[in-house]
Design an enzyme around this catalytic site. Structure first.
Site, PDB file in Angstrom:
ATOM      1  N   GLU A  69      96.150  91.918   0.636  1.00 16.53           N
ATOM      2  CA  GLU A  69      97.139  90.837   0.494  1.00 16.53           C
ATOM      3  C   GLU A  69      98.309  91.308  -0.363  1.00 16.53           C
ATOM      4  O   GLU A  69      98.115  91.852  -1.441  1.00 16.53           O
ATOM      5  CB  GLU A  69      96.475  89.588  -0.105  1.00 16.53           C
ATOM      6  CG  GLU A  69      97.408  88.460  -0.489  1.00 16.53           C
ATOM      7  CD  GLU A  69      98.332  87.992   0.624  1.00 16.53           C
ATOM      8  OE1 GLU A  69      97.868  87.710   1.736  1.00 16.53           O
ATOM      9  OE2 GLU A  69      99.556  87.909   0.361  1.00 16.53           O
ATOM     10  N   ASN A  96     100.506  96.406   0.081  1.00 11.23           N
ATOM     11  CA  ASN A  96     101.198  96.178   1.349  1.00 11.23           C
ATOM     12  C   ASN A  96     100.474  96.942   2.467  1.00 11.23           C
ATOM     13  O   ASN A  96     100.196  98.135   2.327  1.00 11.23           O
ATOM     14  CB  ASN A  96     102.642  96.687   1.234  1.00 11.23           C
ATOM     15  CG  ASN A  96     103.502  96.215   2.392  1.00 11.23           C
ATOM     16  OD1 ASN A  96     103.032  96.085   3.522  1.00 11.23           O
ATOM     17  ND2 ASN A  96     104.758  95.958   2.106  1.00 11.23           N
ATOM     18  N   ASP A 118     101.778  86.228   9.768  1.00 11.83           N
ATOM     19  CA  ASP A 118     103.117  85.629   9.810  1.00 11.83           C
ATOM     20  C   ASP A 118     103.760  85.942  11.164  1.00 11.83           C
ATOM     21  O   ASP A 118     103.799  87.099  11.579  1.00 11.83           O
ATOM     22  CB  ASP A 118     103.979  86.200   8.674  1.00 11.83           C
ATOM     23  CG  ASP A 118     103.406  85.843   7.303  1.00 11.83           C
ATOM     24  OD1 ASP A 118     102.998  84.688   7.126  1.00 11.83           O
ATOM     25  OD2 ASP A 118     103.344  86.726   6.427  1.00 11.83           O
ATOM     26  N   LYS A 122     111.953  85.768  14.791  1.00 15.90           N
ATOM     27  CA  LYS A 122     113.251  86.349  15.165  1.00 15.90           C
ATOM     28  C   LYS A 122     113.076  87.784  15.665  1.00 15.90           C
ATOM     29  O   LYS A 122     112.334  88.568  15.054  1.00 15.90           O
ATOM     30  CB  LYS A 122     114.196  86.346  13.959  1.00 15.90           C
ATOM     31  CG  LYS A 122     114.617  84.938  13.573  1.00 15.90           C
ATOM     32  CD  LYS A 122     115.641  84.949  12.475  1.00 15.90           C
ATOM     33  CE  LYS A 122     116.034  83.527  12.164  1.00 15.90           C
ATOM     34  NZ  LYS A 122     116.323  83.308  10.759  1.00 15.90           N
ATOM     35  N   ASP A 154      97.339  80.357  15.540  1.00 17.77           N
ATOM     36  CA  ASP A 154      97.698  79.096  16.202  1.00 17.77           C
ATOM     37  C   ASP A 154      99.025  79.251  16.937  1.00 17.77           C
ATOM     38  O   ASP A 154      99.446  78.326  17.630  1.00 17.77           O
ATOM     39  CB  ASP A 154      97.887  77.992  15.153  1.00 17.77           C
ATOM     40  CG  ASP A 154      99.066  78.324  14.259  1.00 17.77           C
ATOM     41  OD1 ASP A 154      99.016  79.388  13.611  1.00 17.77           O
ATOM     42  OD2 ASP A 154     100.052  77.568  14.252  1.00 17.77           O
ATOM     43  N   GLU A 192      91.977  79.405   5.813  1.00 20.75           N
ATOM     44  CA  GLU A 192      92.737  78.268   5.268  1.00 20.75           C
ATOM     45  C   GLU A 192      93.740  77.742   6.302  1.00 20.75           C
ATOM     46  O   GLU A 192      93.842  76.541   6.537  1.00 20.75           O
ATOM     47  CB  GLU A 192      93.500  78.675   3.993  1.00 20.75           C
ATOM     48  CG  GLU A 192      92.704  78.531   2.702  1.00 20.75           C
ATOM     49  CD  GLU A 192      92.017  79.819   2.270  1.00 20.75           C
ATOM     50  OE1 GLU A 192      92.027  80.810   3.038  1.00 20.75           O
ATOM     51  OE2 GLU A 192      91.455  79.838   1.158  1.00 20.75           O
ATOM     52  N   TYR A 193      94.479  78.673   6.933  1.00 20.65           N
ATOM     53  CA  TYR A 193      95.486  78.261   7.922  1.00 20.65           C
ATOM     54  C   TYR A 193      94.839  77.630   9.141  1.00 20.65           C
ATOM     55  O   TYR A 193      95.379  76.703   9.730  1.00 20.65           O
ATOM     56  CB  TYR A 193      96.341  79.468   8.328  1.00 20.65           C
ATOM     57  CG  TYR A 193      97.571  79.621   7.473  1.00 20.65           C
ATOM     58  CD1 TYR A 193      97.456  79.893   6.115  1.00 20.65           C
ATOM     59  CD2 TYR A 193      98.843  79.480   8.003  1.00 20.65           C
ATOM     60  CE1 TYR A 193      98.572  80.021   5.311  1.00 20.65           C
ATOM     61  CE2 TYR A 193      99.976  79.600   7.209  1.00 20.65           C
ATOM     62  CZ  TYR A 193      99.829  79.878   5.860  1.00 20.65           C
ATOM     63  OH  TYR A 193     100.942  79.994   5.067  1.00 20.65           O
TER      64      TYR A 193
HETATM   65  C1  LIG Z   1     100.225  83.010   7.193  1.00 29.90           C
HETATM   66  S1  LIG Z   1      99.294  83.713   5.924  1.00 29.90           S
HETATM   67  C2  LIG Z   1      97.617  83.640   6.553  1.00 29.90           C
HETATM   68  C3  LIG Z   1      96.579  83.797   5.469  1.00 29.90           C
HETATM   69  C4  LIG Z   1      95.121  83.796   5.923  1.00 29.90           C
HETATM   70  N1  LIG Z   1      94.833  84.959   6.754  1.00 29.90           N
HETATM   71  C5  LIG Z   1      94.773  82.532   6.641  1.00 29.90           C
HETATM   72  O1  LIG Z   1      94.576  82.578   7.869  1.00 29.90           O
HETATM   73  O2  LIG Z   1      94.659  81.497   5.998  1.00 29.90           O
HETATM   74  C6  LIG Z   1      99.665  85.448   6.116  1.00 29.90           C
HETATM   75  C7  LIG Z   1      99.347  86.265   4.883  1.00 29.90           C
HETATM   76  O3  LIG Z   1      99.567  87.638   5.178  1.00 29.90           O
HETATM   77  C8  LIG Z   1     100.158  88.254   4.053  1.00 29.90           C
HETATM   78  N2  LIG Z   1     100.877  89.455   4.520  1.00 29.90           N
HETATM   79  C9  LIG Z   1     101.924  89.480   5.375  1.00 29.90           C
HETATM   80  N3  LIG Z   1     102.370  90.730   5.565  1.00 29.90           N
HETATM   81  C10 LIG Z   1     101.569  91.522   4.800  1.00 29.90           C
HETATM   82  C11 LIG Z   1     101.526  92.913   4.568  1.00 29.90           C
HETATM   83  N4  LIG Z   1     102.414  93.750   5.143  1.00 29.90           N
HETATM   84  N5  LIG Z   1     100.582  93.399   3.741  1.00 29.90           N
HETATM   85  C12 LIG Z   1      99.697  92.567   3.146  1.00 29.90           C
HETATM   86  N6  LIG Z   1      99.696  91.232   3.327  1.00 29.90           N
HETATM   87  C13 LIG Z   1     100.609  90.711   4.150  1.00 29.90           C
HETATM   88  C14 LIG Z   1     101.060  87.182   3.482  1.00 29.90           C
HETATM   89  O4  LIG Z   1     101.393  87.405   2.141  1.00 29.90           O
HETATM   90  C15 LIG Z   1     100.224  85.924   3.672  1.00 29.90           C
HETATM   91  O5  LIG Z   1      99.402  85.653   2.563  1.00 29.90           O
END
Ligand SMILES: C[S@@+](CC[C@H](N)C(=O)[O-])C[C@H]1O[C@@H](n2cnc3c(N)ncnc32)[C@H](O)[C@@H]1O
Length: 216
Positions: A69, A96, A118, A122, A154, A192-193
């Site tokens: 994360e 990252n 995410d 775009k 989703d 959670e999502y």
């Molecule tokens: C929309 S949230 C979904 C969280 C969780 N997987 C859920 O389904 O509840 C996406 C997560 O991915 C993390 N994230 C996005 N790009 C990332 C990256 N390059 N490296 C690590 N984490 C990343 C974001 O910080 C965020 O917490």
């Protein structure tokens, strides 16, 4: 994910080094030492607040899980779950995903989970999607031969994009599901999502994608 600055997050991570691994580069190729066994390693990229991995760790004690994360203010919730439940088969990395090969060696990971990544809708942000070809190449570098990505979301647009991206990369698609919660899939652990969006009536898409790089 709404980001709230948590000035105490860094100290919290340092104080819970049993679960939150700092300097993960030093364990590249040696994660079995961290867990104290040779069980398979599954990682979740973009683990968020950790509900999925906390559930999976309890459901599958013979698998070692590592959550990746980016944000310290988010991962603290995942660390707290590991602490509360004393999950010895769960570790969390505040890094990252673009640097995954700094932390994992070839063949070190058996499976990659991507949950509700995410969407970056775009076109100019395509490269940030965790199912973009450069990320698929990174996962291939750390996975075993024939390793798999298990993906759920989703977001229909991201799902369609990802099916094409997996397919163009040469991954074999298995168990494409257009409505996970109405399917006969067993053992689903909600993220959670997933709870949030399915609670609003949105359907959940899921697919398993397998690398076709096994020796024949
Ligand atoms: C929309 S949230 C979904 C969280 C969780 N997987 C859920 O389904 O509840 C996406 C997560 O991915 C993390 N994230 C996005 N790009 C990332 C990256 N390059 N490296 C690590 N984490 C990343 C974001 O910080 C965020 O917490």
């Amino acid at each position: 994910m709404r980001l709230r600055h948590k000035p105490w997050a860094n100290d919290f991570i340092t104080e819970h080094s049993q679960y939150a691994i700092s300097n993960p580069e030093q364990y590249k190729g040696r994660w079995h030492e961290v867990f104290g066994n040779h069980n398979p390693i599954h990682i979740e990229v973009g683990t968020g607040k950790g509900q999925f991995l906390a559930g999976m760790s309890q459901q599958h004690p013979d698998i070692n899980y590592i959550g990746i994360e980016l944000f310290d203010s988010i991962i603290v919730a995942a660390i707290q779950k590991a602490v509360d439940l004393q999950l010895s088969n769960l570790k969390l990395l505040n890094v990252n995903a673009k640097d995954l090969t700094d932390y994992f060696d070839q063949n070190e990971v058996q499976r990659v989970y991507l949950n509700f990544s995410d969407p970056w809708p775009k076109a100019r942000h395509t490269k940030r999607r965790l199912t973009y070809k450069e990320f698929l190449s990174l996962y291939e570098k750390i996975l075993i031969k024939g390793g798999e990505i298990h993906f759920k979301t989703d977001n229909q647009g991201l799902f369609e994009y990802s099916l094409i991206s997996f397919s163009e990369y040469g991954l074999r698609l298995k168990f494409i599901c257009l409505d996970l919660h109405q399917s006969d899939f067993e053992g689903n652990i909600m993220t959670e999502y997933e709870e949030k969006f399915s609670g609003k009536g949105q359907r959940i898409y899921r697919v398993e994608a397998k690398y076709m790089n096994e020796d024949r």
